[in-house]
Design an enzyme around this catalytic site. Structure first.
Site, mmCIF file in Angstrom:
data_model
loop_
_atom_site.group_PDB
_atom_site.id
_atom_site.type_symbol
_atom_site.label_atom_id
_atom_site.label_comp_id
_atom_site.label_asym_id
_atom_site.label_seq_id
_atom_site.Cartn_x
_atom_site.Cartn_y
_atom_site.Cartn_z
ATOM 1 N N ALA A 1 27.605 35.185 43.857
ATOM 2 C CA ALA A 1 28.762 34.273 43.886
ATOM 3 C C ALA A 1 28.900 33.734 45.321
ATOM 4 C CB ALA A 1 30.031 34.966 43.407
ATOM 5 N N HIS B 1 29.021 33.338 52.969
ATOM 6 C CA HIS B 1 27.677 33.930 52.917
ATOM 7 C C HIS B 1 26.677 33.050 53.671
ATOM 8 C CE1 HIS B 1 29.546 35.638 49.168
ATOM 9 N NE2 HIS B 1 29.049 36.743 49.699
ATOM 10 N N GLN C 1 32.845 40.276 58.830
ATOM 11 C CA GLN C 1 34.004 40.997 59.365
ATOM 12 C C GLN C 1 35.170 40.974 58.383
ATOM 13 O OE1 GLN C 1 35.111 39.663 63.274
ATOM 14 N NE2 GLN C 1 33.046 39.929 64.075
ATOM 15 N N LEU D 1 37.493 33.026 53.066
ATOM 16 C CA LEU D 1 36.646 32.799 51.890
ATOM 17 C C LEU D 1 36.299 34.144 51.251
ATOM 18 C CD1 LEU D 1 34.102 29.979 52.793
ATOM 19 C CD2 LEU D 1 36.486 29.834 52.099
ATOM 20 N N ARG E 1 36.261 36.377 45.245
ATOM 21 C CA ARG E 1 37.394 36.636 44.328
ATOM 22 C C ARG E 1 38.436 35.519 44.371
ATOM 23 N NH1 ARG E 1 36.212 42.437 45.669
ATOM 24 N NH2 ARG E 1 35.628 43.354 43.677
#
Ligand code: PAF
Length: 309
Positions: free
Chosen positions: A47, A52, A167, A203, A206
């Site tokens: 996802a 990412h 983080q 971000l 979920r």
């Protein structure tokens, strides 16, 4: 025989090798290691989003063009508790591969559950210690045992030189660092900064569970953390109170915890008078969705001189 698949992508975008099995992963790792560079690893549950993508960029910065970036996509059942969102956790492999391709990832390891846990749940797992019993660990018993066990397995399979974690999951990052240090794992663990929406919401995969109203309210988390950071020069209590005041503006947001800690997540030491970096962390529920966020802040006694510029 390996089972690497190269997903179709437009000719402008380099395709990462998709390794669905351990054997295919080893094959691809041999190919990239033969180039002689270092390997950076970004473990994910898929996802994938811009957060990412930023981890992948940090990974690339650490190994350069000669190195290789490996991303794993695996929704790890071991870290989900009873009644958590394992079944509804978003699975978006095609979009994830497109993002990895656009970011120049070399290898995507996307195994099935029985490829990672061929004998079912492992008999030996990583005991995460006392840091796993507070904050997220207090609400999610067993969660960090599951996280560290799969991360240890993935480190064993990928054998990266560098591994990059966000983080945003600050306690996870602290525990992975602790595991690498305590178990002498030969990997450099890097923490990458949280990526935020324009209004400040961190971000998270979920966030897609939030309806329009919940999404509007969710911004209160980052606003609360910013208030804490902005009041930190008045002391820890003032910082915490400032955040609590902001959170109280949105009573629909059920706060699980709001804490100010030392950078290593220990309780703030009241005897210390030196200026140093601490952390403010929050977890809250919006309907069925649990969100977490954190920020660094300055810890010092009120009235003490500020950090040198
Ligand atoms: O942060 C995550 O996405 C997961 O906890 C991780 C590190 C990939 C382990 O499953």
């Amino acid at each position: 025989m390996t089972t690497t698949v190269r997903p179709p992508v437009s000719s402008a975008v380099p395709a990462p090798a998709l390794a669905p099995t351990r054997a295919a992963l080893q094959h691809e790792l041999a190919v990239v290691r033969a180039r002689g560079g270092r390997v950076a690893f970004v473990p994910t549950m898929g996802a994938l989003h811009e957060g990412h993508a930023s981890l992948v960029r940090v990974a690339r910065d650490h190994v350069g063009a000669d190195g290789a970036v490996v991303v794993s996509i695996f929704v790890n059942p071991l870290q989900f508790g009873e009644g958590e969102d394992l079944d509804r956790y978003p699975r978006t492999l095609d979009a994830d591969l497109a993002l990895c391709g656009a970011e120049g990832v070399d290898v995507v390891f996307a195994p099935a559950v029985d490829e990672v846990y061929p004998g079912g749940d492992p008999q030996v797992s990583v005991e995460p210690g006392p840091l796993a019993t507070v904050l997220e660990g207090a609400s999610r018993p067993g969660h960090f045992r599951g996280v560290l066990t799969v991360v240890a397995k993935l480190f064993g399979l990928v054998q990266p030189d560098v591994a990059v974690f966000g983080q945003k999951d600050y306690q996870q990052l602290a525990l992975v660092r602790r595991m690498a240090a305590d178990l002498c794992l030969p990997v450099e663990v890097v923490g990458a900064e949280t990526v935020r929406e324009a209004d400040g919401l961190a971000l998270s995969s979920r966030n897609r569970y939030l309806d329009t109203e919940q999404r509007r309210l969710a911004v209160v988390l980052s606003r609360a953390l910013t208030a804490a950071r902005d009041h930190a020069s008045y002391g820890v209590d003032a910082a915490r109170q400032a955040a609590a005041t902001v959170l109280a503006e949105a009573p629909q947001v059920e706060v699980d915890y709001l804490v100010v800690t030392e950078a290593d997540l220990a309780d703030v030491d009241p005897a210390r008078t030196d200026a140093r970096e601490g952390r403010v962390l929050v977890a809250a529920r919006l309907g069925a969705t649990r969100l977490i966020d954190n920020l660094p802040l300055e810890l010092r006694v009120p009235g003490a001189p500020s950090f040198p510029a």
